[in-house]
Design an enzyme around this catalytic site. Structure first.
Site, PDB file in Angstrom:
ATOM      1  N   ASP A  95      98.505  15.216 -62.231  1.00 56.90           N
ATOM      2  CA  ASP A  95      97.280  16.591 -61.637  1.00 56.90           C
ATOM      3  C   ASP A  95      95.930  16.158 -62.623  1.00 56.90           C
ATOM      4  O   ASP A  95      95.721  16.033 -63.756  1.00 56.90           O
ATOM      5  CB  ASP A  95      97.586  17.654 -62.039  1.00 56.90           C
ATOM      6  CG  ASP A  95      98.363  18.035 -61.778  1.00 56.90           C
ATOM      7  OD1 ASP A  95      99.878  17.826 -62.495  1.00 56.90           O
ATOM      8  OD2 ASP A  95      98.409  19.357 -60.582  1.00 56.90           O
ATOM      9  N   LYS A 159      94.835  18.877 -54.435  1.00 61.22           N
ATOM     10  CA  LYS A 159      94.983  20.116 -55.269  1.00 61.22           C
ATOM     11  C   LYS A 159      94.076  20.211 -55.035  1.00 61.22           C
ATOM     12  O   LYS A 159      92.448  20.358 -55.158  1.00 61.22           O
ATOM     13  CB  LYS A 159      95.892  19.835 -56.266  1.00 61.22           C
ATOM     14  CG  LYS A 159      95.042  21.223 -57.373  1.00 61.22           C
ATOM     15  CD  LYS A 159      95.843  20.941 -59.012  1.00 61.22           C
ATOM     16  CE  LYS A 159      96.159  21.640 -59.398  1.00 61.22           C
ATOM     17  NZ  LYS A 159      96.021  22.104 -61.340  1.00 61.22           N
ATOM     18  N   LYS A 188      98.615  21.314 -52.613  1.00 60.24           N
ATOM     19  CA  LYS A 188      99.014  22.761 -54.195  1.00 60.24           C
ATOM     20  C   LYS A 188      97.686  23.297 -54.023  1.00 60.24           C
ATOM     21  O   LYS A 188      97.079  23.435 -54.119  1.00 60.24           O
ATOM     22  CB  LYS A 188      99.188  21.516 -55.088  1.00 60.24           C
ATOM     23  CG  LYS A 188      98.977  22.415 -56.635  1.00 60.24           C
ATOM     24  CD  LYS A 188      99.337  21.856 -58.011  1.00 60.24           C
ATOM     25  CE  LYS A 188      99.517  22.508 -59.184  1.00 60.24           C
ATOM     26  NZ  LYS A 188      99.803  21.602 -60.343  1.00 60.24           N
TER      27      LYS A 188
END
Length: 236
Positions: A95, A159, A188
Site C-alpha cells: 500500500d 484506497k 479499498k
C-alpha cells in the site's frame, strides 16, 4: 447483490497496526489475531515486513507493507526502493501513499510515473498493489483524476485513506471511486471504520477490502447479528 458469510467478510479485512510505537509483542498479537479470524492481511509499516512474514509463514494471511507512509512526501526512487526492500523482507502486498504536493500542483505525469513504477515492481513480484489517495485532503475532481490515472496503470486497488490525516473513508468516496475507476481495479476503504454498520456500508458501496484496527469487534458483532437472525449470510 452478493451474499457474504462471516468468513467471507473476515476475508475482506486488512488487520491494521501502523502505530510508530508498535512493539514486537504488538506485531505478534496482530498476526495471531489475523490467523485466528481468517483476515486477509496484516497492514504494518514496512520495517515490520520480515517479522510479520515470519509470524505468518504457512498461513493464507498476507503481510502488507505501507510505503511512503503516511505522508507520501518522498521521491519516487525512495518509494520504489522501499517497495523492493519490503518485498525482499517478505511483504506480499504493498500500500503506497501518493505525493499530494504533485497532485495539488496538477502534475499528473509525475503522479502517473510514480504509480506506474511502483505497480510495475509489484506486478513483477506477483503481489497486489494499492494506491492511497487520502481523500479527506482532495477535491472531487482530484479524486476522479487519480481514478482515471489508475484506470490506465491498473494497480490492484485504489484506497481511500491512511487513517492518519483529518478524515477517513466515507461511503460517498467509495462510490465515487468505484464509479470512476476501471472495473479491473478494486476499491479499498480504510480509516475510521469502527462499527459493523460502517463496515457493511463500505461493502455495499463497492469496497472489496476494508482496512481497520477494529476488525475483531466488527466481525464479532456481525457474527452475533447472523445468529440472532438465524441466517448464515448477509446480502449486500
Amino acid at each position: 447483490m452478493k451474499r457474504y458469510t462471516i468468513d467471507d467478510l473476515a476475508f475482506l479485512v486488512d488487520h491494521t497496526n501502523l502505530h510508530p510505537d508498535a512493539t514486537r509483542e504488538d506485531m505478534a498479537k496482530l498476526c495471531a489475531e489475523a490467523k485466528e479470524y481468517g483476515f486477509r492481511m496484516v497492514a504494518v509499516n514496512s520495517c515490520q515486513s520480515r517479522l510479520c512474514s515470519e509470524l505468518l509463514a504457512g498461513t493464507d494471511v498476507h503481510t502488507g507493507a505501507a510505503i511512503g507512509f503516511p505522508l507520501g512526501q518522498t521521491t519516487i526512487a525512495s518509494k520504489v526502493f522501499e517497495t523492493k526492500d519490503a518485498l525482499a523482507n517478505g511483504a506480499t502486498e504493498i500500500d503506497y501513499m501518493v505525493n499530494l504536493t504533485e497532485v495539488k500542483a496538477g502534475n499528473w505525469e509525475y503522479v502517473k510515473d510514480e504509480m506506474a513504477q511502483i505497480v510495475a515492481v509489484c506486478n513483477e513480484a506477483g503481489v497486489p498493489s494499492k494506491v492511497i489517495f487520502e481523500n479527506c485532503l482532495l477535491e472531487d475532481d482530484e479524486k476522479v483524476r487519480l481514478c482515471e490515472i489508475a484506470s490506465e496503470v491498473l494497480p490492484t486497488f485504489i484506497k481511500t485513506s491512511t487513517g492518519f490525516s483529518t478524515g477517513g473513508a466515507t461511503v460517498e468516496d467509495v462510490r465515487l471511486m468505484r464509479e470512476h475507476v476501471d472495473a479491473r481495479v478494486k476499491v479499498k476503504a480504510a480509516g475510521g471504520i469502527r462499527t459493523a454498520d460502517a463496515f457493511l456500508g463500505m461493502v455495499r458501496a463497492g469496497a472489496e477490502r476494508i482496512g481497520c484496527s477494529a476488525g475483531i469487534p466488527i466481525i464479532e458483532e456481525l457474527r452475533a447479528r447472523l445468529a440472532s437472525e438465524g441466517v448464515d449470510s448477509f446480502e449486500l
